[in-house]
Design an enzyme around this catalytic site. Sequence first.
Site, PDB file in Angstrom:
ATOM      1  NE  ARG A 110      -0.022   3.836   6.061  1.00  0.00           N
ATOM      2  CZ  ARG A 110       0.187   4.401   7.254  1.00  0.00           C
ATOM      3  NH1 ARG A 110      -0.364   3.895   8.339  1.00  0.00           N
ATOM      4  NH2 ARG A 110       0.950   5.468   7.357  1.00  0.00           N
ATOM      5  CG  HIS A 135      -5.788   8.853   8.481  1.00  0.00           C
ATOM      6  ND1 HIS A 135      -6.095   7.733   9.206  1.00  0.00           N
ATOM      7  CD2 HIS A 135      -4.632   9.344   9.028  1.00  0.00           C
ATOM      8  CE1 HIS A 135      -5.178   7.561  10.157  1.00  0.00           C
ATOM      9  NE2 HIS A 135      -4.286   8.518  10.064  1.00  0.00           N
ATOM     10  CG  HIS A 209      -5.079  11.343  13.803  1.00  0.00           C
ATOM     11  ND1 HIS A 209      -3.842  11.750  14.238  1.00  0.00           N
ATOM     12  CD2 HIS A 209      -4.853  10.323  12.951  1.00  0.00           C
ATOM     13  CE1 HIS A 209      -2.919  11.016  13.654  1.00  0.00           C
ATOM     14  NE2 HIS A 209      -3.507  10.128  12.873  1.00  0.00           N
ATOM     15  CG  ASP A 281       2.256   4.335  12.440  1.00  0.00           C
ATOM     16  OD1 ASP A 281       1.080   4.286  12.852  1.00  0.00           O
ATOM     17  OD2 ASP A 281       2.616   4.976  11.437  1.00  0.00           O
ATOM     18  CD  GLU A 347      -4.617   7.237  14.993  1.00  0.00           C
ATOM     19  OE1 GLU A 347      -5.098   7.024  13.870  1.00  0.00           O
ATOM     20  OE2 GLU A 347      -3.390   7.284  15.202  1.00  0.00           O
TER      21      GLU A 347
HETATM   22  C1  BGC Z   1      -0.920   6.581  11.139  1.00  0.00           C
HETATM   23  C2  BGC Z   1       0.471   7.049  10.793  1.00  0.00           C
HETATM   24  C3  BGC Z   1       0.355   8.348  10.049  1.00  0.00           C
HETATM   25  C4  BGC Z   1      -0.383   9.334  10.918  1.00  0.00           C
HETATM   26  C5  BGC Z   1      -0.639  10.592  10.157  1.00  0.00           C
HETATM   27  C6  BGC Z   1      -1.537   7.601  12.012  1.00  0.00           C
HETATM   28  O1  BGC Z   1      -2.841   7.216  12.327  1.00  0.00           O
HETATM   29  O2  BGC Z   1      -0.894   5.342  11.785  1.00  0.00           O
HETATM   30  O3  BGC Z   1       1.135   6.106   9.994  1.00  0.00           O
HETATM   31  O4  BGC Z   1       1.597   8.859   9.689  1.00  0.00           O
HETATM   32  O5  BGC Z   1      -1.618   8.823  11.306  1.00  0.00           O
HETATM   33  O6  BGC Z   1      -0.154  11.667  10.760  1.00  0.00           O
END
Ligand code: BGC
Length: 381
Positions: A110, A135, A209, A281, A347
Amino acid sequence: MDMSRRTVIAGAAAAGLTAATIGTAHASGGRKPEKELFGKLADGTKVHRWSLENGGTRLKVLSYGGIVQSLEIPDRHGRYKNVALGFDNIDDYVASSPYFGALIGRYGNRIGKGQFTLDGKSYQLSVNDGANSLHGGAKGFDKHVWDVEGFTSGSDVGLVLHYTSIDGEMGYPGTLRAKVTYTLTGHGDWRIDYEATTDKATVVNLTSHVYWNLAGEGSGSIYDHELEIAAARFTPVDSGLIPTGELAGVAGTPFDFRRTKTVGRDIRVAHQQLLYGKGIDHNWVLDKGITAKPRHVATLRDPSSGRTLSIATTEPGLQFYSGNFLDGTLVGTGGHIYRQGDALCLETQHFPDSPNHPSFPSTVLRPGQTYRTSTVHSFGG
Ligand code: BGC
């Protein structure tokens, strides 16, 4: 050949499997990657799927988003399972993928309010996660068709993926030329080398991802997986999952993975940070910071199958996401529903919202510089 692969082959032999069954684990070099049509986008653009196999690992990659559609590795008895969540058709990827297996850009994770200032100029990015940009915005690198070429080199096989993001795309300054190399080594490691150049000062933070479930996608929860992360600190977040700027110690918190523990052990502890994330997260501040060569940062193990994933990276951060937003509405590759906690993501990255935190390692890329990071995934059974 490394010890883990030797064990796999010995295990496979014991289970009566043939060399063909365990893929190219015996071969000195892999076969050239093969390409097939996977589907078409609404505008008719073809999406191809590339198949690679080397050192006992089988990888399938889409030209759409550089998506790892399937990654198969053997268990302790040499039995293969696909350990990466995904779909069996392009329409589901386009309609509803939560970034399954995709390349993420221009900015992994983010950026607060989708805003940042660079060299005195303010930029407004595409906002697609409440008030924030996630993203890369509404149409990130995961939603573009990349140019893909296959290669063999010595005992390696792989793919080179190119995508050029034009100046202003999703609000980011500069034309960014991204090149990502996926290599499957003779040991069965999956290595990712990211490169990018720009013609104007910009920010960049590329990652991958993959949603891992080492017992096999669609087989249930990953809460019994054991995880170790070489990090004494993490970046706490606010309710919108934007880092506060603090680097907090993990000692005495559910975020302490310095010694191996199961993912589920502390996931229901009533800790404010777990409430914000609906589970884990968060970004871990990896102990060694940025390194010239990938070094080990995390190990994941599924006790039921014996499969392991070991991650090495040059990056300073690791976002560990425990699949909190999987909500039982998606049907995966094997025909099973994905529910909360059915996979986890690890990640490798720079920290979230770095453009707004001068104290975090910088994500700025300037003309004349080349962005370079590498991450290696090693598997065992
Ligand atoms: C984020 C999560 C997000 C997900 C998307 C992750 O990299 O940290 O907050 O919901 O990606 O599927």
